[in-house]
Design an enzyme around this catalytic site. Structure first.
Site, short mmCIF file in Angstrom:
data_model
loop_
_atom_site.label_atom_id
_atom_site.label_comp_id
_atom_site.label_asym_id
_atom_site.label_seq_id
_atom_site.Cartn_x
_atom_site.Cartn_y
_atom_site.Cartn_z
N HIS A 19 -11.08 -1.23 4.57
CA HIS A 19 -10.77 -0.81 5.94
C HIS A 19 -11.32 0.55 6.30
CE1 HIS A 19 -8.00 0.96 3.20
NE2 HIS A 19 -7.60 1.80 4.12
N ASP A 20 -11.98 1.23 5.36
CA ASP A 20 -12.49 2.58 5.64
C ASP A 20 -14.00 2.64 5.74
OD1 ASP A 20 -9.96 3.81 5.62
OD2 ASP A 20 -9.99 4.05 3.44
N ASP B 184 0.86 -1.18 0.00
CA ASP B 184 0.00 0.00 0.00
C ASP B 184 0.90 1.23 0.00
OD1 ASP B 184 -2.16 1.75 0.45
OD2 ASP B 184 -3.17 0.27 1.72
N ASP C 263 -2.71 4.83 -2.34
CA ASP C 263 -3.57 5.60 -1.45
C ASP C 263 -3.85 6.98 -2.06
OD1 ASP C 263 -4.75 5.64 1.28
OD2 ASP C 263 -3.38 7.32 1.59
N GLU D 240 -6.64 3.90 -5.28
CA GLU D 240 -7.78 4.33 -4.46
C GLU D 240 -8.31 5.61 -5.11
OE1 GLU D 240 -9.23 5.80 -0.04
OE2 GLU D 240 -7.35 6.50 -0.87
C1 NOJ Z 1 -7.20 6.43 2.49
C2 NOJ Z 1 -6.94 5.26 3.37
O1 NOJ Z 1 -7.61 4.14 2.87
C3 NOJ Z 1 -7.38 5.65 4.76
O2 NOJ Z 1 -7.40 4.56 5.62
C4 NOJ Z 1 -6.45 6.74 5.23
O3 NOJ Z 1 -6.88 7.22 6.48
C5 NOJ Z 1 -6.40 7.89 4.25
N1 NOJ Z 1 -6.32 7.48 2.87
C6 NOJ Z 1 -5.23 8.75 4.51
O4 NOJ Z 1 -4.06 8.07 4.15
#
Ligand code: NOJ
Ligand code: CA
Length: 516
Positions: free
Chosen positions: A313-314, A95, A188, A250
């Site tokens: 995970h978000d 990542d 990311d 992402e």
């Molecule tokens: C996206 C990531 O998936 C998330 O978990 C993170 O907090 C933010 N970007 C900042 O890196």
């Protein structure tokens, strides 16, 4: 190409398996469970950040891009994981976090020009940009009086992608990992790393904007989402091509036209896969989701390949968010994920239809939760390997870094032993995909998507029917059920019509191929 035909599995390393009884998952824990991942049939393993980090945002605040976080293991452990995974045909993706570093990265002290610094405006921040985690996206440095940009936590200063030295550093970081056998990267904030050169104010959100944008209050058109980001991605693509590497972005954008552009010209010169947040963030109902799929199919450039995901995970676990705790609906979602045209990415635990875990207030560790009240910890809790004390995640008596969820329904051992479980459904669907060209490259043709019923054909011979509603439904067609969410019906002949119970789905091999 493995990343087109295969399935990618996302591991949140702190929560997968703890090999040394400190309550935190680690790389050795992942190595110990590779046989399980082989059994499941996955081809790619995306590890959430593994780099040294002060963990202000659990690894997304990187303090060394060429190392491994000591809590997770060593560089040698990571090399071993890559080698052991390769023996099983599994490709490891890291990542990459290029939007920002930790404020404890040596660059923040030594290379101030790597970051975005500005004078304040009228005694306040330089402009109106808001942080995704709440509050202004700027923090004032007491020593110099200047402000630095952070689109996330103040401990995550944004890098200045207009600085060529930053670009050169990241080229080098990519090469460093490709040379060690890493198969690629999830990137990311792939849509957002380049900022408006003039730092113009973001416009206010309007009623037409996506819900998340409205909640934030402004459209991030200058603080992120600049067109120049495509130059960076094109450069990474050509670098990755030298290694046969794969880039998964992402791409957190809210319209499919913008998403499609991240694949580049003809779909071949930017990201290999661009995550579809329009799909992921949508409500789970057929009349919302089916048009998203249809439009994605329509808009992606000729050589681009879709990627689908139902959780990460978000975001709240799909079993809670989409299936609302209903076991039948959860199976329908898994069948959907694994039968659409494109690469499925499974978030660890989703194969068990693992539910969101409730986090008591004194256990909240997510910076976003502390600031905005809505947290992501509940989707990041330890993998339940069994119902033993410690859930097979850690040793008995050890308190894990995030609390355990309810393992009575979702755990690997009991679901492996139960052919009717979500886990076995996922495994069998993955195995079928592998052997059935219709499910890999076969076209997606929507046949019906109204009310709660969604029916589509894959290739010429396979039909997927999902009944997400509360009433039985009947779908015309003849063939054989290959896999039903109610596994007792596998192998059943369908003479003229398929009857589907509420909240169930079936994959049918048609008696007559449809070549039109
Ligand atoms: C996206 C990531 O998936 C998330 O978990 C993170 O907090 C933010 N970007 C900042 O890196
Ligand atoms: Ca550990």
């Amino acid at each position: 190409m493995w990343w087109r035909d295969g399935v990618i599995y996302q591991v949140y390393p702190r929560s997968f398996a703890d090999s040394n009884g400190d309550g935190v998952g680690d790389l050795r824990g992942i190595i110990d469970h590779l046989d399980h991942l082989s059994w499941l049939g996955i081809d790619g393993l995306w590890l959430n950040p593994t780099f040294p980090s002060p963990n202000a945002d659990w690894g997304f605040d990187v303090s060394d891009y060429r190392g491994v976080h000591p809590e997770l293991g060593t560089l040698e452990d990571l090399d071993e994981l890559v080698a052991r995974a390769r023996e099983r045909g599994i490709h490891v993706l890291l990542d990459l976090v290029p939007n920002h570093t930790s404020d404890e990265h040596p660059w923040f002290r030594e290379r101030r020009d790597f970051y975005v610094w500005r004078e304040g405006r009228d005694g306040g921040p330089p402009n109106n940009w808001l942080s995704i985690f709440g509050g202004p996206a700027w923090t004032r440095d007491d020593e110099t009086g200047l402000w630095y940009l952070h689109n996330f936590d103040p401990k995550q200063p944004d890098l200045d992608w207009w600085n060529d030295d930053v670009r050169a550093e990241f080229d080098d970081i990519l090469r460093f990992w490709f040379d060690r056998g890493i198969a690629g990267f999830r990137i990311d904030v792939a849509h957002g790393i380049v900022k408006d050169r003039e730092l113009r104010d973001n416009p206010e959100a309007t009623a037409e904007d996506a819900e998340v944008v409205q909640r934030l209050g402004q459209r991030l058109v200058f603080s992120m989402n600049r067109p120049e980001v495509h130059d960076v991605l094109r450069n990474w693509r050509s670098l990755s091509d030298q290694y046969d590497g794969v880039l998964v972005g992402e791409t957190y954008v809210h319209d499919l036209e913008t998403l499609a552009r991240f694949y580049g010209e003809d779909g071949v010169d930017e990201l290999h896969l661009a995550f579809n947040f329009v799909f992921l963030l949508a409500q789970f109902d057929v009349e919302t989701l089916a048009p998203v799929v249809a439009r994605t199919e329509e808009l992606l450039p000729e050589h681009a390949w879709p990627v689908w995901t139902v959780g990460n995970h978000d975001i709240t676990r799909f079993a809670t968010r989409w299936a609302r705790g209903d076991a039948g609906l959860a199976r329908c979602v898994l069948m959907l994920l694994l039968t659409l045209r494109g690469t499925p990415v499974l978030y660890y635990g989703d194969e068990l239809a693992m539910a969101e875990t409730e986090i008591p207030p004194d256990r909240v560790v997510d910076p976003e939760a502390r600031r905005t009240g809505t947290g992501r910890d509940g989707a990041r809790t330890p993998m339940p390997w069994s119902d033993a004390v410690g859930l097979g995640f850690t040793e008995a008596g050890v308190e894990p870094w995030l609390p355990f969820g309810d393992a009575s329904v979702a755990n690997v051992a009991s679901q492996r032993a139960d052919p009717g479980s979500p886990l076995c459904l996922v495994r069998d669907l993955i195995a079928l995909r592998r052997s059935e060209p219709d499910l890999l490259g076969g076209e997606y043709t929507e046949l019906h998507a109204a009310g709660d019923v969604w029916v589509y054909r894959r290739g010429s011979r396979h039909l997927v029917a999902l009944n997400c509603g509360d009433e039985e439904t009947v779908i015309e067609g003849a063939g054989t059920i290959v896999i039903c969410t109610d596994r007792r019906r596998d192998g059943e002949r369908v003479e003229r019509a398929l009857r589907l119970a509420p909240r169930s789905g079936a994959l049918v091999r048609l008696a007559t191929p449809n070549d039109g």
